[in-house]
Design a protein around this motif. Structure first.
Motif, PDB file in Angstrom:
ATOM      1  N   ARG A 180       0.828  -1.220   0.000  1.00 61.03           N
ATOM      2  CA  ARG A 180       0.000   0.000   0.000  1.00 61.03           C
ATOM      3  C   ARG A 180       0.856   1.261   0.000  1.00 61.03           C
ATOM      4  O   ARG A 180       0.389   2.332  -0.389  1.00 61.03           O
ATOM      5  N   TRP A 187       4.643  -2.727  -8.822  1.00 65.36           N
ATOM      6  CA  TRP A 187       3.950  -3.428  -7.736  1.00 65.36           C
ATOM      7  C   TRP A 187       2.483  -3.731  -8.045  1.00 65.36           C
ATOM      8  O   TRP A 187       2.045  -4.879  -7.855  1.00 65.36           O
ATOM      9  N   PRO A 188       1.661  -2.764  -8.485  1.00 60.02           N
ATOM     10  CA  PRO A 188       0.238  -3.082  -8.699  1.00 60.02           C
ATOM     11  C   PRO A 188       0.030  -4.262  -9.647  1.00 60.02           C
ATOM     12  O   PRO A 188      -0.801  -5.141  -9.384  1.00 60.02           O
ATOM     13  N   HIS A 189       0.794  -4.291 -10.736  1.00 61.14           N
ATOM     14  CA  HIS A 189       0.677  -5.397 -11.695  1.00 61.14           C
ATOM     15  C   HIS A 189       1.085  -6.709 -11.043  1.00 61.14           C
ATOM     16  O   HIS A 189       0.355  -7.711 -11.126  1.00 61.14           O
ATOM     17  N   TRP A 191       1.198  -7.558  -7.919  1.00 59.41           N
ATOM     18  CA  TRP A 191       0.290  -7.936  -6.828  1.00 59.41           C
ATOM     19  C   TRP A 191      -0.989  -8.576  -7.380  1.00 59.41           C
ATOM     20  O   TRP A 191      -1.442  -9.616  -6.880  1.00 59.41           O
ATOM     21  N   HIS A 192      -1.546  -7.989  -8.432  1.00 62.65           N
ATOM     22  CA  HIS A 192      -2.776  -8.538  -8.989  1.00 62.65           C
ATOM     23  C   HIS A 192      -2.529  -9.892  -9.675  1.00 62.65           C
ATOM     24  O   HIS A 192      -3.375 -10.796  -9.593  1.00 62.65           O
ATOM     25  N   GLU A 214      -7.478  -6.549 -14.136  1.00 64.83           N
ATOM     26  CA  GLU A 214      -6.983  -5.386 -13.390  1.00 64.83           C
ATOM     27  C   GLU A 214      -5.468  -5.278 -13.510  1.00 64.83           C
ATOM     28  O   GLU A 214      -4.921  -4.175 -13.625  1.00 64.83           O
ATOM     29  N   VAL A 218      -3.271  -1.920 -14.892  1.00 62.05           N
ATOM     30  CA  VAL A 218      -2.288  -1.158 -14.114  1.00 62.05           C
ATOM     31  C   VAL A 218      -0.848  -1.450 -14.551  1.00 62.05           C
ATOM     32  O   VAL A 218       0.089  -0.937 -13.933  1.00 62.05           O
TER      33      VAL A 218
END
Length: 317
Positions: A180, A187-189, A191-192, A214, A218
């Protein structure tokens, strides 16, 4: 495109500068930025051209920028599947960062080293790499610990593969909390995609597809090669759902064929094509493609790939 316009503006300003000595690092910086852009686009020849130019232009005393130029050049080995050379380049980069006391960059690079070790089938070495970098982050302080979401996520997925629920849960929760606040662009890619993998392994295919959509939204291009494209991951989920036509549509859109020239960047796509062929009952064609993939992976000592291909070959037989 916007980046290139700014680089051209910088070159024009440099040409008109009264005292160019004041801007001695600038030409090397410009070449290095172009190498980065080319690498993010997957343009290997341009990456090599600009990284070599940066090495020529960056002053010898600038250890940091020279190390960046070297790693931009050498990381092209990762995309081509020469993982031994890629690891050597990352080790050299980390040593250069240690020389100038930049522990944050050493820690940030460790998860890329672990990625390569996993691709080589060296799961225990990857775990040690993650754990050692987390120990270094604990000693370096809060700034270093703030970039360790990737490391905890990597450990969580290793424990998931080892069927260690306690180890998985501990590192997964830590990764989620640190993620977060992380500033790392991928990171967003990541993590998903990781969430989608866990959902898929649990049989929740609809949730996995939502997470992969998602992840695609991202995704931010960066020099690390994208070896498991989201659409290929989705095609494998379609196969698990029994939606063969959707997987076939993906393969057609990608123009995949059993007699394609093989490359490491498209290895996962061709492995997915082989699974589609098996679902169609074309086991002989699938077997021929898998054998070519296996030989290519063995030639580069990529045992992580070899293991995946052998499992697919077993299914084909």
């Amino acid at each position: 495109e916007i980046s290139e316009r700014h680089l051209q503006n910088a070159e024009r300003a440099l040409a008109g500068a009264a005292d160019r000595a004041e801007f001695k690092p600038l030409p090397g910086n410009i070449a290095l930025a172009r190498a980065y852009n080319a690498q993010a686009r997957g343009q290997v020849a341009d990456t090599v051209k600009y990284a070599e130019l940066a090495q020529q232009l960056i002053p010898a005393e600038d250890v940091y920028l020279r190390a960046q130029a070297v790693i931009s050049l050498e990381i092209t080995h990762w995309a081509s599947g020469d993982l031994t050379a890629a690891r050597r380049a990352l080790d050299d980069w980390m040593n250069a960062m240690r020389q100038i006391g930049n522990d944050v960059f050493v820690i940030a690079t460790a998860f890329a080293v672990a990625d390569i070790q996993i691709a080589q089938g060296l799961l225990r070495e990857a775990r040690r790499t993650y754990e050692q970098s987390l120990q270094l982050a604990a000693e370096a302080g809060p700034e270093a610990q703030a970039i360790t979401a990737h490391h905890h996520l990597g450990l969580a997925l290793l424990y998931h593969e080892m069927d260690d629920a306690e180890g998985f849960s501990r590192h997964w929760q830590r990764a989620e909390a640190l993620g977060r606040r992380t500033t790392l662009v991928d990171w967003p890619h990541r993590w998903h995609v990781a969430q989608a993998r866990v959902k898929q392994d649990g049989g929740d295919y609809d949730a996995a597809l939502e997470l992969l959509n998602e992840a695609k939204r991202v995704h931010a291009k960066n020099p690390v090669p994208d070896l498991r494209p989201v659409e290929a991951l989705k095609a494998q989920v379609y196969l698990r759902q029994g939606h063969l036509s959707k997987a076939q549509a993906w393969a057609r859109a990608r123009g995949l064929a059993v007699d394609d020239d093989l490359s490491y960047l498209r290895e996962f796509e061709h492995l997915t094509l082989a699974r589609i062929l098996m679902a169609e009952g074309q086991n002989r064609q699938a077997g021929e493609l898998l054998e070519r993939l296996r030989q290519a992976a063995e030639a580069q000592d990529r045992m992580g790939s070899v293991l995946q291909i052998l499992l697919a070959q077993a299914l084909a037989y």
